[in-house]
Scaffold this motif. Structure first.
Motif, PDB file in Angstrom:
ATOM      1  N   VAL A   9       0.842  -1.201   0.000  1.00  0.00           N
ATOM      2  CA  VAL A   9       0.000   0.000   0.000  1.00  0.00           C
ATOM      3  C   VAL A   9       0.879   1.253   0.000  1.00  0.00           C
ATOM      4  O   VAL A   9       0.632   2.201  -0.752  1.00  0.00           O
ATOM      5  CB  VAL A   9      -0.974  -0.007   1.196  1.00  0.00           C
ATOM      6  CG1 VAL A   9      -1.677   1.333   1.345  1.00  0.00           C
ATOM      7  CG2 VAL A   9      -1.989  -1.139   1.051  1.00  0.00           C
ATOM      8  N   HIS A  10       1.908   1.255   0.823  1.00  0.00           N
ATOM      9  CA  HIS A  10       2.835   2.396   0.890  1.00  0.00           C
ATOM     10  C   HIS A  10       3.459   2.664  -0.485  1.00  0.00           C
ATOM     11  O   HIS A  10       3.492   3.803  -0.952  1.00  0.00           O
ATOM     12  CB  HIS A  10       3.925   2.115   1.926  1.00  0.00           C
ATOM     13  CG  HIS A  10       5.113   3.010   1.818  1.00  0.00           C
ATOM     14  ND1 HIS A  10       5.075   4.341   2.135  1.00  0.00           N
ATOM     15  CD2 HIS A  10       6.376   2.758   1.414  1.00  0.00           C
ATOM     16  CE1 HIS A  10       6.264   4.878   1.938  1.00  0.00           C
ATOM     17  NE2 HIS A  10       7.084   3.929   1.495  1.00  0.00           N
TER      18      HIS A  10
ATOM     19  N   ARG B  88       3.788   5.953  -5.388  1.00  0.00           N
ATOM     20  CA  ARG B  88       3.747   6.024  -6.848  1.00  0.00           C
ATOM     21  C   ARG B  88       2.663   6.991  -7.328  1.00  0.00           C
ATOM     22  O   ARG B  88       2.873   7.758  -8.262  1.00  0.00           O
ATOM     23  CB  ARG B  88       3.516   4.639  -7.437  1.00  0.00           C
ATOM     24  CG  ARG B  88       4.667   4.218  -8.314  1.00  0.00           C
ATOM     25  CD  ARG B  88       4.432   2.898  -8.998  1.00  0.00           C
ATOM     26  NE  ARG B  88       5.462   2.016  -8.499  1.00  0.00           N
ATOM     27  CZ  ARG B  88       5.293   0.778  -8.136  1.00  0.00           C
ATOM     28  NH1 ARG B  88       4.119   0.209  -8.214  1.00  0.00           N
ATOM     29  NH2 ARG B  88       6.293   0.066  -7.705  1.00  0.00           N
ATOM     30  N   LEU B  89       1.491   6.920  -6.691  1.00  0.00           N
ATOM     31  CA  LEU B  89       0.405   7.836  -7.049  1.00  0.00           C
ATOM     32  C   LEU B  89       0.819   9.291  -6.839  1.00  0.00           C
ATOM     33  O   LEU B  89       0.555  10.153  -7.682  1.00  0.00           O
ATOM     34  CB  LEU B  89      -0.840   7.545  -6.207  1.00  0.00           C
ATOM     35  CG  LEU B  89      -1.701   6.382  -6.651  1.00  0.00           C
ATOM     36  CD1 LEU B  89      -2.759   6.079  -5.582  1.00  0.00           C
ATOM     37  CD2 LEU B  89      -2.372   6.676  -7.973  1.00  0.00           C
TER      38      LEU B  89
ATOM     39  N   ALA C 278       3.889  10.482  -6.806  1.00  0.00           N
ATOM     40  CA  ALA C 278       4.929  10.816  -7.786  1.00  0.00           C
ATOM     41  C   ALA C 278       4.355  10.997  -9.191  1.00  0.00           C
ATOM     42  O   ALA C 278       4.831  11.840  -9.955  1.00  0.00           O
ATOM     43  CB  ALA C 278       6.004   9.735  -7.787  1.00  0.00           C
ATOM     44  N   ASP C 279       3.325  10.233  -9.524  1.00  0.00           N
ATOM     45  CA  ASP C 279       2.758  10.282 -10.876  1.00  0.00           C
ATOM     46  C   ASP C 279       1.681  11.353 -11.059  1.00  0.00           C
ATOM     47  O   ASP C 279       1.204  11.554 -12.180  1.00  0.00           O
ATOM     48  CB  ASP C 279       2.164   8.918 -11.248  1.00  0.00           C
ATOM     49  CG  ASP C 279       3.232   7.849 -11.408  1.00  0.00           C
ATOM     50  OD1 ASP C 279       4.421   8.214 -11.507  1.00  0.00           O
ATOM     51  OD2 ASP C 279       2.877   6.655 -11.425  1.00  0.00           O
ATOM     52  N   THR C 280       1.302  12.027  -9.994  1.00  0.00           N
ATOM     53  CA  THR C 280       0.275  13.061 -10.094  1.00  0.00           C
ATOM     54  C   THR C 280       0.836  14.237 -10.886  1.00  0.00           C
ATOM     55  O   THR C 280       1.930  14.727 -10.602  1.00  0.00           O
ATOM     56  CB  THR C 280      -0.162  13.528  -8.694  1.00  0.00           C
ATOM     57  OG1 THR C 280      -0.689  12.409  -7.997  1.00  0.00           O
ATOM     58  CG2 THR C 280      -1.206  14.623  -8.776  1.00  0.00           C
ATOM     59  N   PRO C 281       0.111  14.686 -11.905  1.00  0.00           N
ATOM     60  CA  PRO C 281       0.617  15.798 -12.713  1.00  0.00           C
ATOM     61  C   PRO C 281       0.785  17.070 -11.873  1.00  0.00           C
ATOM     62  O   PRO C 281       0.011  17.319 -10.958  1.00  0.00           O
ATOM     63  CB  PRO C 281      -0.459  16.011 -13.778  1.00  0.00           C
ATOM     64  CG  PRO C 281      -1.415  14.889 -13.652  1.00  0.00           C
ATOM     65  CD  PRO C 281      -1.198  14.228 -12.348  1.00  0.00           C
ATOM     66  N   THR C 282       1.800  17.826 -12.204  1.00  0.00           N
ATOM     67  CA  THR C 282       2.011  19.094 -11.512  1.00  0.00           C
ATOM     68  C   THR C 282       1.205  20.186 -12.219  1.00  0.00           C
ATOM     69  O   THR C 282       0.831  20.052 -13.376  1.00  0.00           O
ATOM     70  CB  THR C 282       3.498  19.481 -11.489  1.00  0.00           C
ATOM     71  OG1 THR C 282       3.965  19.554 -12.833  1.00  0.00           O
ATOM     72  CG2 THR C 282       4.324  18.487 -10.704  1.00  0.00           C
ATOM     73  N   VAL C 283       0.946  21.252 -11.497  1.00  0.00           N
ATOM     74  CA  VAL C 283       0.153  22.357 -12.019  1.00  0.00           C
ATOM     75  C   VAL C 283       1.011  23.610 -12.008  1.00  0.00           C
ATOM     76  O   VAL C 283       1.726  23.877 -11.036  1.00  0.00           O
ATOM     77  CB  VAL C 283      -1.100  22.570 -11.148  1.00  0.00           C
ATOM     78  CG1 VAL C 283      -1.885  23.769 -11.602  1.00  0.00           C
ATOM     79  CG2 VAL C 283      -1.971  21.327 -11.162  1.00  0.00           C
ATOM     80  N   ASP C 284       0.972  24.347 -13.078  1.00  0.00           N
ATOM     81  CA  ASP C 284       1.674  25.618 -13.166  1.00  0.00           C
ATOM     82  C   ASP C 284       0.892  26.649 -12.361  1.00  0.00           C
ATOM     83  O   ASP C 284      -0.263  26.955 -12.676  1.00  0.00           O
ATOM     84  CB  ASP C 284       1.784  26.036 -14.630  1.00  0.00           C
ATOM     85  CG  ASP C 284       2.450  27.379 -14.833  1.00  0.00           C
ATOM     86  OD1 ASP C 284       2.952  27.966 -13.852  1.00  0.00           O
ATOM     87  OD2 ASP C 284       2.485  27.841 -15.981  1.00  0.00           O
ATOM     88  N   ALA C 285       1.501  27.190 -11.288  1.00  0.00           N
ATOM     89  CA  ALA C 285       0.805  28.140 -10.420  1.00  0.00           C
ATOM     90  C   ALA C 285       0.317  29.363 -11.193  1.00  0.00           C
ATOM     91  O   ALA C 285      -0.767  29.885 -10.931  1.00  0.00           O
ATOM     92  CB  ALA C 285       1.717  28.565  -9.272  1.00  0.00           C
ATOM     93  N   ALA C 286       1.096  29.833 -12.159  1.00  0.00           N
ATOM     94  CA  ALA C 286       0.675  30.993 -12.955  1.00  0.00           C
ATOM     95  C   ALA C 286      -0.585  30.661 -13.754  1.00  0.00           C
ATOM     96  O   ALA C 286      -1.491  31.487 -13.888  1.00  0.00           O
ATOM     97  CB  ALA C 286       1.795  31.433 -13.884  1.00  0.00           C
ATOM     98  N   GLU C 287      -0.660  29.428 -14.252  1.00  0.00           N
ATOM     99  CA  GLU C 287      -1.851  29.010 -15.005  1.00  0.00           C
ATOM    100  C   GLU C 287      -3.078  28.972 -14.098  1.00  0.00           C
ATOM    101  O   GLU C 287      -4.160  29.401 -14.482  1.00  0.00           O
ATOM    102  CB  GLU C 287      -1.606  27.633 -15.621  1.00  0.00           C
ATOM    103  CG  GLU C 287      -2.734  27.154 -16.492  1.00  0.00           C
ATOM    104  CD  GLU C 287      -2.420  25.806 -17.126  1.00  0.00           C
ATOM    105  OE1 GLU C 287      -3.354  25.010 -17.244  1.00  0.00           O
ATOM    106  OE2 GLU C 287      -1.256  25.571 -17.492  1.00  0.00           O
ATOM    107  N   VAL C 288      -2.894  28.495 -12.887  1.00  0.00           N
ATOM    108  CA  VAL C 288      -4.001  28.459 -11.932  1.00  0.00           C
ATOM    109  C   VAL C 288      -4.480  29.870 -11.634  1.00  0.00           C
ATOM    110  O   VAL C 288      -5.679  30.143 -11.594  1.00  0.00           O
ATOM    111  CB  VAL C 288      -3.590  27.735 -10.629  1.00  0.00           C
ATOM    112  CG1 VAL C 288      -4.641  27.905  -9.543  1.00  0.00           C
ATOM    113  CG2 VAL C 288      -3.343  26.265 -10.914  1.00  0.00           C
ATOM    114  N   MET C 289      -3.531  30.805 -11.458  1.00  0.00           N
ATOM    115  CA  MET C 289      -3.918  32.193 -11.196  1.00  0.00           C
ATOM    116  C   MET C 289      -4.699  32.770 -12.372  1.00  0.00           C
ATOM    117  O   MET C 289      -5.685  33.472 -12.171  1.00  0.00           O
ATOM    118  CB  MET C 289      -2.683  33.058 -10.917  1.00  0.00           C
ATOM    119  CG  MET C 289      -2.019  32.785  -9.582  1.00  0.00           C
ATOM    120  SD  MET C 289      -3.068  33.174  -8.193  1.00  0.00           S
ATOM    121  CE  MET C 289      -3.051  34.949  -8.252  1.00  0.00           C
ATOM    122  N   ARG C 290      -4.284  32.479 -13.599  1.00  0.00           N
ATOM    123  CA  ARG C 290      -5.006  32.985 -14.770  1.00  0.00           C
ATOM    124  C   ARG C 290      -6.447  32.492 -14.772  1.00  0.00           C
ATOM    125  O   ARG C 290      -7.367  33.215 -15.132  1.00  0.00           O
ATOM    126  CB  ARG C 290      -4.308  32.563 -16.061  1.00  0.00           C
ATOM    127  CG  ARG C 290      -3.151  33.439 -16.451  1.00  0.00           C
ATOM    128  CD  ARG C 290      -2.696  33.138 -17.866  1.00  0.00           C
ATOM    129  NE  ARG C 290      -2.237  31.780 -18.054  1.00  0.00           N
ATOM    130  CZ  ARG C 290      -0.997  31.366 -17.823  1.00  0.00           C
ATOM    131  NH1 ARG C 290      -0.086  32.211 -17.395  1.00  0.00           N
ATOM    132  NH2 ARG C 290      -0.665  30.112 -18.024  1.00  0.00           N
TER     133      ARG C 290
END
Length: 120
Positions: free
Chosen positions: A36-37, A42-43, A45-57
């Protein structure tokens, strides 16, 4: 969309895993906990990252769609007659935006939360 601190989440999950492993007495349960650990890590690590500037837009709200609550301070995006774009702090009262300039407010967004270290 909800943003998370993936590094912090991975560390906290690892700490919980280590503690759980120290408390588990039978080998089968320890093995299941290890699987489980690994899957959780893995989940994360595999989660897509988000561009903070894009979120602000994406957080800008058109004044055509909605107006802020009366007298709540907000960020305003203004456009002057000659096309200059500016971001300022202001509020909405008496049917209009109040801010430093005279340019037209086209969009607004709630003020972001202050940094944690300022709030201590």
């Amino acid at each position: 969309m909800r943003m998370i601190d993936a590094e912090k989440m991975a560390v906290e999950e690892s700490e919980a895993y280590i503690f759980a492993q120290s408390q588990i007495k039978d080998e089968l349960t320890r093995s299941v906990n290890a699987v489980v650990h690994t899957k959780i890590q893995r989940l994360i690590a595999d989660t897509p990252t988000v561009d903070a500037a894009e979120v602000m837009r994406d957080q800008w709200i058109s004044v055509k769609d909605r107006l802020p609550e009366t007298e709540d301070e907000v960020l305003v995006l203004t456009m002057s007659k000659n096309g200059n774009i500016n971001v300022d702090k202001g509020y909405f009262a008496n049917g209009r935006f109040v801010h430093r300039g005279r340019a037209e407010v086209t969009h607004w967004m709630p003020l972001p939360e202050p940094p944690e270290e300022v709030m201590r």
